[in-house]
Design a protein around this motif. Structure first.
Motif, short mmCIF file in Angstrom:
data_model
loop_
_atom_site.label_atom_id
_atom_site.label_comp_id
_atom_site.label_asym_id
_atom_site.label_seq_id
_atom_site.Cartn_x
_atom_site.Cartn_y
_atom_site.Cartn_z
N VAL A 98 62.11 37.46 10.93
CA VAL A 98 62.65 37.47 12.17
C VAL A 98 62.28 36.74 13.24
O VAL A 98 62.94 35.96 13.96
N ILE A 99 61.00 37.00 13.44
CA ILE A 99 60.41 36.12 14.79
C ILE A 99 60.32 34.58 14.39
O ILE A 99 60.38 33.84 15.27
N GLU A 100 60.09 34.30 13.23
CA GLU A 100 59.90 32.90 13.06
C GLU A 100 61.36 32.39 13.18
O GLU A 100 61.37 31.18 13.43
N ALA A 101 62.39 32.91 12.60
CA ALA A 101 63.72 32.39 12.71
C ALA A 101 64.13 32.11 14.50
O ALA A 101 64.70 30.83 14.77
N ILE A 102 63.76 32.97 15.25
CA ILE A 102 63.79 32.64 16.60
C ILE A 102 63.15 31.69 17.11
O ILE A 102 63.66 30.66 17.89
N GLU A 103 61.89 31.55 16.71
CA GLU A 103 60.78 30.48 17.00
C GLU A 103 61.45 29.10 16.69
O GLU A 103 61.48 28.13 17.44
N ALA A 104 61.90 29.16 15.56
CA ALA A 104 62.40 27.88 15.05
C ALA A 104 63.77 27.45 15.77
O ALA A 104 64.21 26.25 15.84
N GLY A 105 64.72 28.46 16.16
CA GLY A 105 65.78 28.10 16.81
C GLY A 105 65.59 27.43 18.00
O GLY A 105 66.37 26.57 18.65
N VAL A 106 64.70 27.97 18.88
CA VAL A 106 64.13 27.70 20.11
C VAL A 106 63.81 26.07 20.17
O VAL A 106 64.13 25.19 20.85
#
Length: 339
Positions: A98-106
């Motif tokens: 979940v966290i990695e997806a947010i970081e990748a999106g930013v």
């Protein structure tokens, strides 16, 4: 040519985020949705589509292929830490993905690979159990925006619909804590951020801000509390001195009927429920959570993970579709404003 692609994070994979993403892709032509790429686990998403009987081809792609493939398949950027999940069964083991997806999106938006970020719902309790240290999604995005030596911005939550936009000045705090947290400075800073983003990303040249009072009847001249005269009214005066069209404080119980709403572009309410009850009454399925004050555009459905209905095929994608449309509109407006 400007990039129109939107980055869509998976959210909590045990919630409704993955299935409403599939449903949104099926509605792409009917609703004329902008192209988006899903950040998550392609195999898990394809399996969920089969389980729900949704005829959605899922295609694992690179960023350079995502936009071109959107018409024929739902493009997925594979997130290494994202793993399959059982719908309706939240698990702290999913937190890393979940966290990695947010970081990748930013990172994608910052690199110009995507025009805006749209985030599916997360469950803070699940992330907390895995050691997540931020109060919530919004604060994590602000921290990401401040990496690399940049100043961490003050994020502002706006819930937007075609008929009403609201901003709670204080957000996820106990009602008993609101009077101590509510300061003239906080109201002024919030109003400045709201006015700037409405001009830059919504194309409203002179945004009209209506501020509610904290107390019933906006304090009734001090008879029902001193905060409206001592805290809110000075904030309105300071915003007006800055050239911002701000008015109030108004009694909150008369701010949200149809004639009143015609007089402003956004309502600034002093606490969470004062803002969210009216908009969820007026636009429960179409509301969009917008984070103002960030250096990038971020929208999200205005609902949670809905673990109780996840995987049953009954979740509605309305709010996600509205979030996708609004993100694209904000990105287009911001580009035109810069020209």
């Amino acid at each position: 040519m400007r990039n129109h692609l939107l980055a869509l994070t998976q959210g909590d994979p045990a919630g409704v985020g993955p299935e409403i993403s599939l449903m949104a892709w099926l509605l792409r032509k009917q609703l004329r949705l902008p192209a988006f790429v899903y950040l998550g686990n392609a195999v898990a998403l394809q399996s969920l589509a089969a389980q729900l009987g949704l005829a959605v081809p899922v295609l694992r792609v690179g960023w350079d292929e995502a936009a071109a493939s959107f018409d024929e398949a739902l493009p997925v950027i594979e997130i290494e830490g994202a793993s399959p999940a059982n719908p309706g069964q939240p698990d702290p083991a999913n937190a890393a993905g979940v966290i990695e997806a947010i970081e990748a999106g930013v990172a994608a938006v910052n690199a110009g690979l995507a025009a805006a970020l749209v985030t599916n719902p997360i469950a803070k309790s699940v992330l907390y159990a895995a050691g997540f240290s931020h109060p919530g999604h919004t604060e994590f995005l602000a921290e990401l925006a401040g990496r690399g030596g940049k100043a961490v911005p003050q994020p502002v939550m706006m819930i937007w619909s075609e008929g009403l936009a609201v901003v709670p000045v204080t957000i996820h705090v106990p009602l008993s804590a609101v009077p101590a947290l509510l300061t003239t400075e906080l109201i002024v800073e919030t109003g400045k951020i709201v006015a700037a983003d409405l001009a830059r990303r919504f194309g409203i040249a002179r945004p009209r801000l209506a501020l509610s009072g904290l107390n019933p009847h906006a304090g009734e001249g001090g008879a029902l509390g001193s905060e409206d005269d001592a805290v809110v009214a000075p904030a309105v005066a300071r915003l007006r001195a800055l050239g911002i069209d701000a008015k109030g404080p108004y009694p909150a119980d008369t701010m949200f009927h149809e004639r009143a709403r015609a007089g402003y572009d956004v309502a600034l309410a002093m606490y969470h429920d004062q803002a969210l009850i009216p908009i969820k009454t007026i636009a429960f399925d179409e509301g969009v959570n917008v984070t103002l004050g960030l250096p990038f555009i971020r929208t999200s459905p205005d609902h949670g993970t809905a673990f109780d209905i996840a995987g049953k095929g009954v979740a509605r994608p309305d709010s996600l579709c509205a979030a996708l449309r609004l993100a694209a509109r904000m990105a287009e407006t911001e580009t035109e404003t810069k020209v």
